[in-house]
Design a protein around this motif. Sequence first.
Motif, PDB file in Angstrom:
ATOM      1  N   GLY A 146     -10.193  -7.800  -7.444  1.00  9.02           N
ATOM      2  CA  GLY A 146      -9.537  -9.102  -7.481  1.00  9.02           C
ATOM      3  C   GLY A 146     -10.480 -10.228  -7.128  1.00  9.02           C
ATOM      4  N   ALA A 147      -9.942 -11.424  -7.006  1.00 11.50           N
ATOM      5  CA  ALA A 147     -10.735 -12.605  -6.650  1.00 11.50           C
ATOM      6  C   ALA A 147     -11.226 -12.474  -5.217  1.00 11.50           C
ATOM      7  CB  ALA A 147      -9.907 -13.872  -6.808  1.00 11.50           C
ATOM      8  N   ALA A 148     -12.520 -12.781  -4.996  1.00 12.53           N
ATOM      9  CA  ALA A 148     -13.104 -12.648  -3.661  1.00 12.53           C
ATOM     10  C   ALA A 148     -13.511 -13.984  -3.048  1.00 12.53           C
ATOM     11  CB  ALA A 148     -14.312 -11.719  -3.715  1.00 12.53           C
ATOM     12  N   ALA A 153      -7.973 -13.032  -3.365  1.00 18.34           N
ATOM     13  CA  ALA A 153      -6.716 -12.400  -3.782  1.00 18.34           C
ATOM     14  C   ALA A 153      -7.081 -10.971  -4.148  1.00 18.34           C
ATOM     15  CB  ALA A 153      -6.085 -13.138  -4.948  1.00 18.34           C
ATOM     16  N   LEU A 154      -7.270 -10.149  -3.131  1.00 19.45           N
ATOM     17  CA  LEU A 154      -7.829  -8.816  -3.300  1.00 19.45           C
ATOM     18  C   LEU A 154      -6.774  -7.739  -3.087  1.00 19.45           C
ATOM     19  CD1 LEU A 154     -11.168  -9.226  -1.327  1.00 19.45           C
ATOM     20  CD2 LEU A 154     -10.983  -8.747  -3.767  1.00 19.45           C
ATOM     21  N   ALA A 186      -4.925 -12.168   0.734  1.00 20.99           N
ATOM     22  CA  ALA A 186      -4.856 -13.363  -0.102  1.00 20.99           C
ATOM     23  C   ALA A 186      -4.728 -14.599   0.769  1.00 20.99           C
ATOM     24  CB  ALA A 186      -3.674 -13.279  -1.071  1.00 20.99           C
ATOM     25  N   GLY A 187      -5.232 -15.719   0.235  1.00 17.38           N
ATOM     26  CA  GLY A 187      -5.129 -16.979   0.938  1.00 17.38           C
ATOM     27  C   GLY A 187      -5.997 -18.030   0.275  1.00 17.38           C
ATOM     28  N   PRO A 188      -5.874 -19.271   0.699  1.00 20.23           N
ATOM     29  CA  PRO A 188      -6.694 -20.340   0.116  1.00 20.23           C
ATOM     30  C   PRO A 188      -8.170 -20.241   0.476  1.00 20.23           C
ATOM     31  CG  PRO A 188      -5.355 -21.172   1.930  1.00 20.23           C
ATOM     32  CD  PRO A 188      -4.890 -19.781   1.659  1.00 20.23           C
ATOM     33  N   SER A 189      -8.499 -19.487   1.549  1.00 21.70           N
ATOM     34  CA  SER A 189      -9.887 -19.294   1.953  1.00 21.70           C
ATOM     35  C   SER A 189      -9.939 -18.086   2.879  1.00 21.70           C
ATOM     36  CB  SER A 189     -10.437 -20.529   2.673  1.00 21.70           C
ATOM     37  OG  SER A 189      -9.846 -20.642   3.957  1.00 21.70           O
ATOM     38  N   TRP A 190     -11.172 -17.632   3.205  1.00 23.70           N
ATOM     39  CA  TRP A 190     -11.319 -16.506   4.125  1.00 23.70           C
ATOM     40  C   TRP A 190     -10.946 -16.894   5.553  1.00 23.70           C
ATOM     41  CZ3 TRP A 190     -11.876 -11.470   3.171  1.00 23.70           C
ATOM     42  CH2 TRP A 190     -12.207 -11.102   1.868  1.00 23.70           C
ATOM     43  N   GLY A 191     -10.838 -18.167   5.828  1.00 23.48           N
ATOM     44  CA  GLY A 191     -10.396 -18.615   7.144  1.00 23.48           C
ATOM     45  C   GLY A 191      -8.897 -18.782   7.244  1.00 23.48           C
TER      46      GLY A 191
END
Length: 230
Positions: A146-148, A153-154, A186-191
């Motif tokens: 998925g998107a990393a 969105a993994l 999943a989220g808008p960023s890794w933070g």
Amino acid sequence: TLAAGVVEARLQAREEAGATLDLDARLDGERLRADAVAEDPQGRLAGAPAALRLRVDGPATGAPFTLSARYAEAGLELEGTASRAGAATRVQARGPLRPGAFLPEELRPLAAEAALALDATVTDAGAVALGPSRATVPAGEVRLAGAAFPAPALEVTAVVSDPAPLAGLLPEGWRFAALALRGRLAGPSWGDLTAEGALAPDGLATGIAAADTLLGPAPRLAFRLRPDLR
């Protein structure tokens, strides 16, 4: 230099404590070629002794490459292919992985024989997506797709098929025959992440009669977490 459809770069840098960088690269629509060596033997810049070596040379439809990287006791050795399509580069590679100090000390023996199989696409704008990729260790494997980056969105699957290496990490009396985790990060960023999914042990026993009666040998435990990775 930068021309229509062609990127060329040559760079040599030296730091007084011994860190060095040598880069010679040319990327165009027909061929990929790059030789890069970066070393920081004293760890003055990287925080620990580090080195990276990359060599790519071949047609844009699938150029063979080798990559070796080391940071303190951690490192990896990859062989694979890199290919260009439109405004993106796809990297497919596999090789041994040594997580070293990136794992807690008690987990490092579990990853002593780790291996990585990577399928990643990086756009020229910096977005990263993973095709089916996996890391394997003697106890099992972790699969990601998925998107990393920048907005993860993994889909994540972790399977423990041999629990013996984990015995020393379990509470006294606990055991299981196999374990599977399936979930999504999943989220808008890794933070700013949400992790959700389900944990499914098989042959579970806790050594506590009431818990074993309540859970049974094959419970399915759903979870939803907000890990703080900032």
